[in-house]
Design an enzyme around this catalytic site. Structure first.
Site, short mmCIF file in Angstrom:
data_model
loop_
_atom_site.label_atom_id
_atom_site.label_comp_id
_atom_site.label_asym_id
_atom_site.label_seq_id
_atom_site.Cartn_x
_atom_site.Cartn_y
_atom_site.Cartn_z
N HIS A 192 -28.58 11.63 -27.43
CA HIS A 192 -28.66 11.88 -28.87
C HIS A 192 -27.85 10.87 -29.68
CE1 HIS A 192 -31.23 15.16 -28.60
NE2 HIS A 192 -30.39 15.98 -27.99
N GLU A 434 -54.67 2.90 -14.23
CA GLU A 434 -53.31 2.60 -13.76
C GLU A 434 -53.23 2.53 -12.24
OE1 GLU A 434 -50.56 5.56 -15.27
OE2 GLU A 434 -51.99 7.18 -15.03
N ASP A 458 -47.55 1.95 -14.19
CA ASP A 458 -48.00 2.34 -12.86
C ASP A 458 -48.86 1.27 -12.23
OD1 ASP A 458 -46.89 4.80 -12.03
OD2 ASP A 458 -48.04 5.81 -13.60
N CYS A 505 -51.09 0.93 -22.76
CA CYS A 505 -50.03 1.81 -23.27
C CYS A 505 -48.76 1.75 -22.42
CB CYS A 505 -50.53 3.25 -23.40
SG CYS A 505 -51.02 3.97 -21.82
C1 PEP Z 1 -48.07 3.83 -17.40
O1 PEP Z 1 -48.12 4.12 -16.20
O2 PEP Z 1 -48.11 2.66 -17.84
C2 PEP Z 1 -47.92 4.88 -18.42
C3 PEP Z 1 -48.02 4.61 -19.70
O3 PEP Z 1 -47.68 6.12 -17.98
P1 PEP Z 1 -46.25 6.65 -17.50
O4 PEP Z 1 -45.24 5.56 -17.78
O5 PEP Z 1 -46.03 7.90 -18.26
O6 PEP Z 1 -46.51 6.85 -16.04
MG MG Z 2 -48.53 6.14 -15.60
#
Ligand code: PEP
Ligand code: MG
Length: 577
Positions: A192, A434, A458, A505
């Site tokens: 925090h 992924e 991933d 992402c």
């Molecule tokens: C990823 O694997 O890039 C992803 C966005 O998912 P996480 O990091 O939540 O596994």
């Molecule tokens: Mg992932």
């Protein structure tokens, strides 16, 4: 004498200030036997009541000042302080073992902390910190220890607080107009202290380890929140070099900030949507829709964590609806439960596995626990009438999984039909790419979805066979790995051949040296941390996708990762970043 202090880069920014040391309250925690358990419990109860009242005042104050994020933190503290089951167990300890309340609180606190920390999850670690803080403050209250204003009697208007740890309540007691930075021995980058520092726009360094003995109040300090480094008593040269960097960083930040609200378009006219990733309560509260094009990844795990049982459909629906409404028509991609791997849930009773990242996780678990999956799908579907909500399945490795997930989505729709509940029948459905399996099958998978979002965190792990949590093999976990870069290009080609929109992402979406390459490959959307929207949009706006396409062919033909990285850095150098 000059002292260098290193820690984790919590909140960005650089500042020159003056050291103020806050020493932790000296609590009396040693075991003391008591003779009157009822009296001890009564005194604990009245301390809790007083503490709750003071939190109530802090909530009011934060609300009046429009500091919603502080409000949420104090409310979270109130929830813990009002937790009768937690404090009931402390009262039982007092009664059964005839020990003082401070000692009983400490025992329960340590026990709870150990459980939370045994799970390698930053969210639960932050919650453990909340419980620690509440326990400490209730004990202070019992022992009549009051927290004085640490700035009282201190001159200067740029004060940098050094402490073992800071509770949010500590930070609220500080005069913000003079608070310039924070450095703490403990705490992680999601603590925090960091969240508040980010909100206040001041640098913070956390997790430095013991350092308070090496500094003295009143000393000059340079705080570099970008690098996670502070220099106490700098020499003239260091101070001058730092001032120059600060001025340059300020200028750059102003440029990046200026890009946040605009559409990102490359110099040769290729638009790139810049979304944000969101996945915790603080992120939701601090969400500023005007500074992004939408939410490209809403991680739903946080709704399942820190709870004693599965979240209900209604509870989830309220959260998704709130986010859809806040998002004001922009897209909101909700990822279905991605638990397992490094994220565990006590109540799910998941088996111990020797390779959790290759095991029972994410969509595999959801296709097995269809009750849990359909509950979530119904909640998401119901939220589709409140905004541009889309559904995304994680960890797909073959077509069968995708088709089964879509079948269960249709079942969830039928269940809502039977209940007469409204939802968008044309809800867009996508998957995360992924795994190498999904990359190689992306031409076929593309025929069954509306969009792809590449989970590069991933994908790098699975492409390089490198556990993303294992420090010993991190040298292999490289975002410039050529096989990984080629995978993204292949996915873009397959997606576009079938009219499927493709985003990234994972963390590489905002990696400066990779952004030009993503534009050249034709990635349609980048989903990044909220603080990085401006920088990402700026870089997109500086490059020509067509120009970088020429470099791309050279890069993807490199055998060596370092050669590829040098090419990428050279492109970045051309835009002077
Ligand atoms: C990823 O694997 O890039 C992803 C966005 O998912 P996480 O990091 O939540 O596994
Ligand atoms: Mg992932």
């Amino acid at each position: 004498m000059m002292t260098q202090i290193k820690g984790l880069a919590g909140s960005a920014g650089c500042v020159v200030g003056q050291v103020v040391v806050i020493h932790a309250a000296k609590l009396e925690l040693s075991s003391r036997t008591i003779t009157d358990a009822d009296a001890e419990i009564a005194s604990l109860k009245s301390a809790r009541t007083r503490y709750n009242d003071s939190l109530g005042q802090l909530v009011q104050q934060a609300r009046t000042d429009g500091r919603e994020e502080s409000c949420a933190i104090f409310e979270a503290y109130q929830e813990i302080a009002q937790d009768d089951s937690f404090f009931g167990q402390i009262e039982d300890l007092i009664r059964e073992e005839m020990i003082c309340a401070a000692c009983a609180i400490e025992r329960k606190r340590a026990e709870t902390e150990a459980v939370f920390l045994s799970v390698d999850d930053p969210y639960l670690q932050a919650r453990a910190q909340d419980i620690n803080n509440v326990c400490k403050e209730v004990t202070c209250e019992m022992q009549g220890i009051c927290m004085d204003d640490p700035f009282a009697g201190v001159n200067g208007d740029r004060l940098v607080v050094f402490a073992e740890d800071l509770t949010p309540a500590d930070t609220v007691r500080l005069d913000r107009s003079r608070l310039a930075g924070m450095v703490t021995e403990r705490g992680g980058v999601t603590s925090h202290t960091v969240i508040l520092a980010k909100t206040l726009g001041i640098p913070a360094i956390v997790g430095t380890g013991p350092m308070l003995d090496t500094i003295t109040a009143g000393q000059t300090v340079l705080v570099d929140g970008d690098q996670g480094m502070a220099i106490v008593c700098p020499d003239k040269e260091q101070e001058e070099a730092f001032s120059k960097r600060m001025a340059a960083a300020d200028r750059q930040k102003a440029v990046f900030d200026g890009c946040r609200g605009a559409r990102a378009v490359t110099r040769d006219g290729v638009p790139v949507q810049v979304n944000i990733n969101s996945g915790d309560r603080e992120g939701m509260d601090a969400f500023e829709p005007q500074y992004c094009d939408g939410i490209g990844l809403f991680r739903t795990e946080f709704l399942y964590m820190g709870q004693s049982d599965y979240p209900t459909e209604d509870f989830q629906f309220e959260v998704y609806k709130e986010m859809a409404e806040k998002n004001q028509g922009r897209e909101l991609i909700i990822r279905t439960l991605d638990i397992g791997g490094d994220k565990q849930l006590d109540y799910m009773d998941l088996p111990q596995e020797s390779n959790p990242f290759l095991g029972y996780r994410a969509i595999r678990l959801c296709l097995d626990r269809t009750d849990v999956f359909k509950t979530q799908l119904r909640a998401i579907l119901r939220a589709t009438v409140f905004g541009q909500v889309k559904i995304m399945f994680p960890m797909i490795v073959n077509l069968e999984e995708l088709l089964r997930a879509k079948e269960l989505l249709r079942d969830a729709m039928k269940e809502l039909d039977d209940r007469g509940e409204a939802y968008n029948q044309d809800v867009k459905v996508g998957i995360m790419i992924e795994t190498p399996g999904a990359v190689l099958l992306s031409d076929i998978l593309a025929q069954h979805v509306d969009f792809f979002s590449i989970g590069s965190n991933d994908l790098i792990q699975y492409t390089t066979a490198t556990d993303r949590m294992n420090e010993r093999v991190q040298y292999l976990y490289d975002s410039c790995n050529i096989s990984f870069l080629r995978s993204i290009k292949l996915v873009c080609e397959h997606a576009h051949a079938h009219g499927v929109y493709v985003g990234i992402c994972g963390e590489t979406a905002s990696e400066p040296r990779l952004i030009p390459l993503w534009c050249a490959m034709g990635v349609d959307e980048l989903s990044v941390a909220p603080a990085l929207v401006g920088r990402t949009k700026y870089i997109v706006g500086q490059i020509s996708a067509a120009e970088v396409q020429e470099d791309m062919h050279t890069i993807l033909k490199q055998g060596s990762i370092s050669a590829a990285r040098s090419c990428l850095d050279e492109i970045l150098g051309r835009i002077e970043l």
